[in-house]
Write a protein that holds these residues in place. Structure first.
Motif, PDB file in Angstrom:
ATOM      1  N   TRP A 384       4.895 -14.978  -3.920  1.00  0.00           N
ATOM      2  CA  TRP A 384       3.760 -14.866  -4.389  1.00  0.00           C
ATOM      3  C   TRP A 384       2.354 -14.956  -4.972  1.00  0.00           C
ATOM      4  CZ3 TRP A 384       1.935 -12.898   0.586  1.00  0.00           C
ATOM      5  CH2 TRP A 384       2.362 -12.688   1.760  1.00  0.00           C
ATOM      6  N   ILE A 400      -7.953  -9.276  -1.528  1.00  0.00           N
ATOM      7  CA  ILE A 400      -6.805  -8.817  -0.185  1.00  0.00           C
ATOM      8  C   ILE A 400      -5.263  -7.689  -0.402  1.00  0.00           C
ATOM      9  CG2 ILE A 400      -5.807  -9.128   1.764  1.00  0.00           C
ATOM     10  CD1 ILE A 400      -8.950 -10.844   2.269  1.00  0.00           C
ATOM     11  N   ARG A 401      -4.672  -9.153  -1.277  1.00  0.00           N
ATOM     12  CA  ARG A 401      -3.319  -8.155  -0.702  1.00  0.00           C
ATOM     13  C   ARG A 401      -3.109  -7.311  -1.670  1.00  0.00           C
ATOM     14  NH1 ARG A 401       2.476  -9.637  -0.655  1.00  0.00           N
ATOM     15  NH2 ARG A 401       3.214  -8.865  -2.015  1.00  0.00           N
ATOM     16  N   LEU A 404      -3.788  -3.426  -0.252  1.00  0.00           N
ATOM     17  CA  LEU A 404      -2.286  -2.153   0.786  1.00  0.00           C
ATOM     18  C   LEU A 404      -1.182  -3.403   0.300  1.00  0.00           C
ATOM     19  CD1 LEU A 404      -2.690  -0.458   2.895  1.00  0.00           C
ATOM     20  CD2 LEU A 404      -2.633  -2.637   4.178  1.00  0.00           C
ATOM     21  N   PRO A 405      -0.588  -2.933  -0.719  1.00  0.00           N
ATOM     22  CA  PRO A 405       0.442  -3.070  -1.391  1.00  0.00           C
ATOM     23  C   PRO A 405       1.628  -3.049  -0.799  1.00  0.00           C
ATOM     24  CG  PRO A 405      -0.253  -1.229  -2.888  1.00  0.00           C
ATOM     25  CD  PRO A 405      -1.027  -1.539  -1.945  1.00  0.00           C
ATOM     26  N   PRO A 406       2.675  -3.710  -0.351  1.00  0.00           N
ATOM     27  CA  PRO A 406       3.836  -3.356   0.388  1.00  0.00           C
ATOM     28  C   PRO A 406       4.963  -2.941  -0.271  1.00  0.00           C
ATOM     29  CG  PRO A 406       4.164  -5.945  -0.202  1.00  0.00           C
ATOM     30  CD  PRO A 406       2.404  -5.454  -0.657  1.00  0.00           C
ATOM     31  N   SER A 407       5.808  -1.900   0.146  1.00  0.00           N
ATOM     32  CA  SER A 407       6.273  -1.424  -0.489  1.00  0.00           C
ATOM     33  C   SER A 407       7.879  -2.474  -0.968  1.00  0.00           C
ATOM     34  CB  SER A 407       7.073  -0.550   0.312  1.00  0.00           C
ATOM     35  OG  SER A 407       7.611  -0.775   1.803  1.00  0.00           O
ATOM     36  N   ASP A 408       7.910  -3.227  -0.680  1.00  0.00           N
ATOM     37  CA  ASP A 408       8.677  -4.833  -0.428  1.00  0.00           C
ATOM     38  C   ASP A 408       8.190  -5.764  -0.990  1.00  0.00           C
ATOM     39  OD1 ASP A 408      10.726  -6.429  -0.718  1.00  0.00           O
ATOM     40  OD2 ASP A 408      11.559  -6.975   1.504  1.00  0.00           O
ATOM     41  N   CYS A 412       4.577  -9.497   2.580  1.00  0.00           N
ATOM     42  CA  CYS A 412       3.505  -8.252   2.991  1.00  0.00           C
ATOM     43  C   CYS A 412       3.329  -7.269   3.887  1.00  0.00           C
ATOM     44  CB  CYS A 412       2.519  -9.330   3.025  1.00  0.00           C
ATOM     45  SG  CYS A 412       2.033 -10.135   4.761  1.00  0.00           S
ATOM     46  N   THR A 413       2.424  -6.594   4.002  1.00  0.00           N
ATOM     47  CA  THR A 413       2.393  -5.213   5.166  1.00  0.00           C
ATOM     48  C   THR A 413       1.856  -5.934   6.217  1.00  0.00           C
ATOM     49  OG1 THR A 413      -0.234  -5.074   4.579  1.00  0.00           O
ATOM     50  CG2 THR A 413       1.217  -3.970   2.956  1.00  0.00           C
ATOM     51  N   MET A 414       1.487  -6.798   6.443  1.00  0.00           N
ATOM     52  CA  MET A 414       1.759  -7.726   7.953  1.00  0.00           C
ATOM     53  C   MET A 414       2.882  -7.168   9.364  1.00  0.00           C
ATOM     54  SD  MET A 414      -0.442 -10.315   9.485  1.00  0.00           S
ATOM     55  CE  MET A 414      -1.615  -9.411  10.448  1.00  0.00           C
ATOM     56  N   CYS A 415       3.605  -7.596   8.397  1.00  0.00           N
ATOM     57  CA  CYS A 415       5.328  -7.667   8.943  1.00  0.00           C
ATOM     58  C   CYS A 415       6.715  -6.631   8.116  1.00  0.00           C
ATOM     59  CB  CYS A 415       5.872  -9.423   9.382  1.00  0.00           C
ATOM     60  SG  CYS A 415       4.606 -10.231   9.608  1.00  0.00           S
ATOM     61  N   GLY A 416       6.011  -6.822   6.925  1.00  0.00           N
ATOM     62  CA  GLY A 416       6.860  -6.192   6.162  1.00  0.00           C
ATOM     63  C   GLY A 416       8.221  -6.320   6.439  1.00  0.00           C
TER      64      GLY A 416
END
Lengths: 438, 438
Positions: A384, A400-401, A404-408, A412-416
């Motif tokens: 990233w 943008i990233r 909405l920060p991903p937990s993993d 990214c949060t789109m597909c997680g």
């Protein structure tokens, strides 16, 4: 008489500008010199410039270039604001800037922009005449060719690198507009002013009639002419009509005359053009103007999207560049509504660079595809940090990233969890990375 | 056995859906019925839908349609938020919506979206299987075709109108990926899941192997198949390669089988595609799939612009639609980075509608150009109120104009006093407006 850049290229004199452009473009210096000699490439650089600038090549076989317009108007004439816009567009990596000011002290504003710009500067000198005429209430009939040429020479002396002149809008073109049925008539400011002039004075366009005098000034200061399209369509229903093509024929004639005089010349183009007419527009210009660099505004591919004309223009511009346009003038989201603010300037440059780059990779320019390849590798590696740093606008991408920060953090949060790349890798045989460590 | 929509069209039975679509498209009902019968037009409408929806026609000769994807993920699974996105995309005039949820209670979310949507709804049923599999830790080898068909039938019963199934990604395609040298391998979530399945179970794609069973469910509920492109390129360097075209050949075969069974089918397409390959991609799809409606994502024309992929996709989508794509799935500015928020959803729909409309006017659709003509007339008249109300996004247009209000309300701050339209009018003979009053 001193030789111009074009004549030096023809004579085989290797200028530092040719080397600089060749290196930037990753092509041979011979190719640059051949193009400049033939007039299919221009390098816009006034010879009395007070500060050095990047040598920017525009034309056939080169990377597509981007211009950003700034400038005051009657309602917004703050020199500091214009210098901030200049800073923003330079940071966003515009290849050139035009000062289209029509408000405030035009000479002082231009001087400040020239003093602060590391890239070529263009103007439309007729604006300065128009401003003086409107502000002093001088009747059209009192304005002479001398008044125009005085302003042109003053601007040349200041260090302007390229100038838009609407020399191809003739009395015949005006007649066509009067007889015709355009929805939007004339939407070019310079074109409208000359339209008035020709009508009120009942005489030929002074820039056309005195074109040799213009060429003399261009030789003296090494000004690149940008032959303006006063007849550019301002509505998709007006595209590729008789007045537009009539003016283009005259521009083709003027390209020939400029080349004979050793003066570099580009040609400006539409405008509002529906998608189905863009290829034709690019090809007819290149044909009629014998390969002269094509400098376009838009094309805006639909009229219905004020507030989104950075996008209607990106749609048109990317494809126009693919079909042959060499130089894209940005159109910002404020087009048709207002002057752009600093953020709209910055965004406008980036979006126009995206359009230019999309054309560069499609045309197979040797310096273009590696960027995409690096980005795709960073994506595949789920790296990233590198994706952000390779992004054309790292600031926006990370904003943008991070919103909405991903937990993993790997995805990214789109597909997680359901990241296609991750899932595919789970099912792939081990790749070569281990081998490389041997 | 009851007749499907396709069979009714073939039998000349005039359904209210045909009339509704014909009226909206301004074409004859015969043309709609011929298209539906031939499979070049689909009307996506589940026959057990709990609430009526607009009949939306997608395909050859019709206005280009727009889809917006919404849905939860593991990191963002708020049903209210999804319903707000649904409201935003409906207000922005999307023609369809896909629920791609992978987080939270999938059945409840889908139920709520179906209950609230006035437009067709699509899903990718394999996501639900994938979510169950990952959450319960079920090994791939334990998942059977029955598990998939159970979910598909449940979703059909709920009222889903169209379903993406990656039935064209076969064991042969997987072999190609393993042998090949793609930069990004598989970037489709559904594709990646089936890729895993085929690899781990060492058997053929269950959707391909049991395609007839799928067609039975589609007949029963009048589901339109959207034949997914698991092999869509995720990098411009991967475009139009062997795996992509291999899958397309299988999709062509499946289109034939769907048509024979009276089931409506669309085909999904790329992906990341450079400008020079878009026309070819559209034409090969239409040829191989015998004119089936083409539903595309993007195409994204360069990889280097995360944060701006609404624009890279508008550049690709407008032209793809011009070259034959019928249905554009929006791509928002958050693509490659994050799930879109409500504003990104709204903006994404509007931008995709701009791309669709630009193609519609270029293709000469009878219902398209009048909007541009009205806008240009309002511009010519300097009628700002009407320009704003005609704008595709009046809110944004008025916001930009009002942010820097002109001192002369007749013009805008870009040109102010030097408005080209105003100057030209001063030099024009009086126009016909007086005559009209006689």
């Amino acid at each position: 008489m001193n030789k111009t850049i074009m004549e030096k290229a023809h004579a085989g004199i290797e200028l530092p500008e040719f080397t600089e452009v060749a290196k930037y473009e990753r092509v041979s210096i011979d190719k640059i010199m051949e193009g400049v000699a033939a007039g299919t490439i221009v390098i816009t650089k006034n010879n009395v410039r007070p500060r050095p600038i990047r040598s920017v090549g525009i034309g056939s076989g080169l990377l597509v270039k981007v211009n950003a317009n700034i400038g005051t108007s009657q309602d917004s004439a703050d020199i500091k604001n214009e210098l901030q816009k200049l800073e923003a567009l330079v940071q966003a990596k515009s290849d050139a800037v035009m000062d289209l000011s029509t408000g405030g002290d035009l000479t002082a504003i231009r001087k400040a922009i020239i003093a602060n710009s590391p890239i070529p500067i263009g103007t439309v000198p007729i604006y300065e005449i128009a401003v003086k005429q409107r502000l002093t209430g001088t009747p059209m009939i009192k304005l002479s060719a001398n008044d125009i040429f005085k302003v042109i020479e003053e601007q040349a002396k200041q260090g302007v690198d390229f100038m838009t002149v609407h020399a191809g809008l003739t009395a015949r073109t005006v007649e066509m507009i009067l007889r015709g049925s355009r929805t939007m008539n004339v939407v070019s400011r310079g074109g409208a002013f000359l339209f008035q002039w020709i009508r009120f004075n009942e005489c030929e366009n002074p820039l056309y009639e005195n074109f040799d005098r213009l060429l003399e000034i261009c030789r003296k200061y090494e000004i690149t002419l940008s032959l303006g399209d006063g007849m550019r369509p301002g509505a998709v229903v007006d595209a590729t009509d008789q007045p537009q093509i009539e003016e283009l024929l005259t521009l083709g004639e003027l390209v020939d005359r400029a080349r004979e005089a050793g003066v570099q010349a580009m040609v400006e183009g539409p405008g509002h053009v529906p998608i189905d007419q863009i290829e034709t527009n690019m090809k007819i210009q290149k044909q009629i103007c014998k390969g002269a660099p094509f400098y376009i505004l838009g094309p805006v591919v639909t009229d219905i999207a004020p507030g989104y004309d950075h996008i209607t223009s990106a749609i048109g511009g990317a494809w126009a560049a693919y079909f042959g346009a060499d130089f894209l003038c940005y159109v910002t989201r404020t087009e048709h509504l207002s002057l752009p603010n600093i953020e709209a300037v910055r965004e406008g440059v980036i979006i126009t660079r995206i359009a230019a780059h999309a054309a560069d990779i499609a045309k197979g320019h040797p310096g273009a595809i590696n960027w995409d390849l690096q980005m795709s590798k960073a994506r595949f590696d789920l790296n990233w940090e590198r994706q952000i740093s390779l992004a054309i606008d790292p600031k926006r991408a990370s904003f943008i990233r991070d919103a909405l920060p991903p937990s993993d953090e790997e995805v990214c949060t789109m597909c997680g969890e359901f990241c296609a790349l991750k899932m595919t890798k789970e099912a792939l045989p081990k790749k070569t990375s281990e081998k490389q460590e041997i």
